[in-house]
Each structure stands twice: as structure tokens, then as C-alpha cells.
Design an enzyme around this catalytic site. Structure first.
Site, mmCIF file in Angstrom:
data_model
loop_
_atom_site.group_PDB
_atom_site.id
_atom_site.type_symbol
_atom_site.label_atom_id
_atom_site.label_comp_id
_atom_site.label_asym_id
_atom_site.label_seq_id
_atom_site.Cartn_x
_atom_site.Cartn_y
_atom_site.Cartn_z
ATOM 1 N N GLU A 1 -9.701 -2.223 5.330
ATOM 2 C CA GLU A 1 -10.328 -1.972 6.626
ATOM 3 C C GLU A 1 -11.541 -2.886 6.810
ATOM 4 O O GLU A 1 -12.007 -3.496 5.842
ATOM 5 C CB GLU A 1 -10.753 -0.498 6.689
ATOM 6 C CG GLU A 1 -9.599 0.501 6.576
ATOM 7 C CD GLU A 1 -8.768 0.655 7.855
ATOM 8 O OE1 GLU A 1 -8.895 -0.197 8.769
ATOM 9 O OE2 GLU A 1 -7.993 1.624 7.927
ATOM 10 N N ASN B 1 -7.672 -3.151 14.491
ATOM 11 C CA ASN B 1 -9.046 -3.481 14.087
ATOM 12 C C ASN B 1 -9.085 -4.672 13.127
ATOM 13 O O ASN B 1 -10.118 -4.974 12.548
ATOM 14 C CB ASN B 1 -9.724 -2.266 13.451
ATOM 15 C CG ASN B 1 -9.036 -1.799 12.170
ATOM 16 O OD1 ASN B 1 -8.078 -2.419 11.703
ATOM 17 N ND2 ASN B 1 -9.526 -0.725 11.586
ATOM 18 N N ASP C 1 0.813 -1.209 0.000
ATOM 19 C CA ASP C 1 0.000 0.000 0.000
ATOM 20 C C ASP C 1 0.851 1.266 0.000
ATOM 21 O O ASP C 1 2.066 1.219 0.207
ATOM 22 C CB ASP C 1 -0.967 -0.002 1.197
ATOM 23 C CG ASP C 1 -0.327 -0.512 2.490
ATOM 24 O OD1 ASP C 1 0.911 -0.501 2.583
ATOM 25 O OD2 ASP C 1 -1.073 -0.920 3.398
ATOM 26 N N HIS D 1 -7.294 -4.978 10.302
ATOM 27 C CA HIS D 1 -7.035 -4.723 8.879
ATOM 28 C C HIS D 1 -5.725 -5.370 8.429
ATOM 29 O O HIS D 1 -4.816 -5.576 9.224
ATOM 30 C CB HIS D 1 -7.091 -3.227 8.531
ATOM 31 C CG HIS D 1 -5.945 -2.391 9.007
ATOM 32 N ND1 HIS D 1 -6.100 -1.122 9.512
ATOM 33 C CD2 HIS D 1 -4.605 -2.622 9.047
ATOM 34 C CE1 HIS D 1 -4.922 -0.616 9.827
ATOM 35 N NE2 HIS D 1 -3.993 -1.509 9.563
HETATM 36 C C1 F6R Z 1 1.327 -1.366 6.193
HETATM 37 C C2 F6R Z 1 0.094 -2.113 6.316
HETATM 38 C C3 F6R Z 1 -0.728 -2.098 7.564
HETATM 39 C C4 F6R Z 1 0.092 -2.395 8.821
HETATM 40 C C5 F6R Z 1 -0.791 -2.327 10.058
HETATM 41 C C6 F6R Z 1 0.003 -2.510 11.334
HETATM 42 O O1 F6R Z 1 1.900 -1.554 4.917
HETATM 43 O O2 F6R Z 1 -0.278 -2.737 5.382
HETATM 44 O O3 F6R Z 1 -1.755 -3.047 7.443
HETATM 45 O O4 F6R Z 1 0.690 -3.661 8.698
HETATM 46 O O5 F6R Z 1 -1.446 -1.093 10.111
HETATM 47 O O6 F6R Z 1 0.827 -1.413 11.512
HETATM 48 P P1 F6R Z 1 2.004 -1.439 12.594
HETATM 49 O O7 F6R Z 1 2.961 -2.468 12.154
HETATM 50 O O8 F6R Z 1 2.605 -0.046 12.526
HETATM 51 O O9 F6R Z 1 1.369 -1.752 13.907
#
Ligand code: F6R
Length: 236
Positions: A136, A129, A63, A131
Site C-alpha cells: 500500500e 491508490n 499475496d 498499490h
Molecule cells: C492481487 C493484487 C492486487 C491487485 C489490485 C487490483 O493479487 O496483488 O494488487 O492487483 O488490487 O485489483 P483488481 O484487479 O481486482 O482491480
């Protein structure tokens, strides 16, 4: 899903590193899907401080924020350059182009990239959450690369990297859940107590679009690596 509970994110990184190393050494790693965020940092650090050679491997990132260029310190392109690519060059590295406002063009281009470079391993973190990528809660399990609105929860979680919450991008381009499920092997990491609910729901709840990560239960080759804090709400 195969679950490994590790002491901390260093031990988790080592476990993930070994999976990637084995794939490289058996010549079965042509393309790796990568994530950003705090979770994969120890993995990338382990890779950077290794002699593994990725010069024949393509990377495809999950992403990118919409509206900030790759030179912006909070862009995911910048993050990847800083934390992995500058030290460990890949054959080619794809990250969605957050400055291209043409959603349909970005989607088409990214889907073509994934089709031409099928994912052998996909590295994932998980949101509190549930995701994965920026898919999401409520995202279709059939989703492909598209522009997504970030939830309030995600914007708040990401605001720690920006000076004010208003600067946090409100949209991202994200690979879809269908793209992620297309990977041959999936490596999901989760560290810290803030991930304990999501991990508990993943292992003990139902498969539902309300928990995007639960789509992984429909995949036959998923390794989940969590630290003790993230595993703390598991009943067994
Ligand atoms: C980032 C991504 C997100 C993160 C998730 C956890 O490329 O795809 O899904 O993996 O938001 O973020 P952290 O690792 O910062 O807790």
C-alpha cells in the site's frame, strides 16, 4: 516503461498472452509471478483456452489474505485454483500460507522460495491508490514478503466479494516491492476508469513511495497494458 493502450481487457489479455507465450517458446520462462483480482482474469482465461504447457513452470503468487484457509472461496489460493491451476497445471505453485500466524516464518519461507525460483515474468494489477501486490502507499521500495495491514480503500474495494465488509480480512501477506523489482520482466495491466488516476500518476508523476507502482520506473523491463478508460487521464 513500454505502454500499450488497448481497446479492452480481451485485447489486453491477448497482448499479455503473447509475451508469456514467447517466453515459454524461447525457454526463458521457468518461474512466473502471478496476481489475483479482476484484472488478470481475461489473461488467465486466454491461457486456459490455449495449448500452452506450464508443466515445467513454477508459479509464485504475490499475496494472500491472512486468516482464511486456501479452501475459502475468497482466498487467493482458491481463486488461482479455480481460474488457472485446475485447468493448467504448473510444475509447482506457491501462494503464501494465510493460515500461518507466524509472520517471520512466512516471510522467511517465501523469500527462500523467490530466491530459489527467480521470477522471469511478474504479472501485476494495480490498485486505484497505486498499490502493487498488497504494498500500500508508504511501503518501502526495499520491502520484502511481510504481513501488511490493508487500507480502508482496499478493504472497501474488496468487500464486493464478501457478504459484509466485516468479513473482509484486514491483513495480508504480500511479496514486497523489492521482490517484485527482482523479476526480469514485469507485465502490469490496468483496466477501467477507476484506474485512470493511478495510471496518470504512474506516467506523469514522480517516483514516490506514496505511489507504490512508481517503483516500476526504476526497472528496465516493464510492459504496461491499459485499456482506453484507464488511459483516459494521460495527457499525451
Ligand atoms: C492481487 C493484487 C492486487 C491487485 C489490485 C487490483 O493479487 O496483488 O494488487 O492487483 O488490487 O485489483 P483488481 O484487479 O481486482 O482491480
Amino acid at each position: 516503461m513500454e505502454l500499450y493502450i488497448v481497446k479492452d481487457n480481451i485485447e489486453g489479455a491477448q497482448k499479455g498472452y503473447e509475451v508469456i507465450k514467447a517466453a515459454l517458446e524461447s525457454n526463458t520462462l521457468k518461474t512466473i509471478g502471478l496476481a489475483t483480482g479482476s484484472t488478470p482474469l481475461t489473461l488467465y482465461d486466454r491461457i486456459v483456452n490455449s495449448d500452452l504447457d506450464f508443466s515445467n513452470v513454477t508459479s509464485v503468487n504475490l499475496d494472500e489474505y491472512v486468516g482464511i484457509p486456501g479452501t475459502h472461496p475468497q482466498s487467493y489460493r482458491y481463486f488461482m485454483n479455480e481460474n488457472l491451476f485446475n485447468a493448467k497445471p504448473f510444475k509447482q505453485s506457491f501462494v503464501p500460507d494465510g493460515m500461518n500466524a507466524d509472520e517471520a516464518a512466512v516471510s522467511k519461507e517465501y523469500e527462500a522460495i523467490i530466491e530459489a525460483n527467480p521470477l522471469d515474468i511478474q504479472v501485476l494489477g494495480i490498485g486505484s491508490n497505486g498499490h502493487i501486490g498488497f504494498n500500500e502507499p508508504g511501503s518501502s521500495f526495499d520491502s520484502i514478503t511481510r504481513k501488511v495491514a490493508l487500507t480502508k480503500e482496499t478493504i472497501e474495494a474488496n468487500s464486493r466479494f464478501f457478504e459484509t465488509i466485516d468479513e473482509v480480512p484486514k491483513y495480508a501477506y504480500s511479496m514486497g516491492i523489492k521482490d517484485i523489482l527482482g523479476a526480469k520482466k514485469i507485465l502490469l495491466f490496468a483496466y477501467g476508469a477507476s484506474k485512470a488516476d493511478a495510471i496518470q500518476r504512474l506516467f506523469e508523476g514522480e517516483v514516490t513511495e506514496a505511489l507504490p507502482a512508481s517503483a516500476l520506473k526504476n526497472h528496465k523491463n516493464v510492459i504496461v497494458i491499459v485499456d482506453e478508460a484507464a488511459a483516459s487521464k494521460l495527457s499525451k
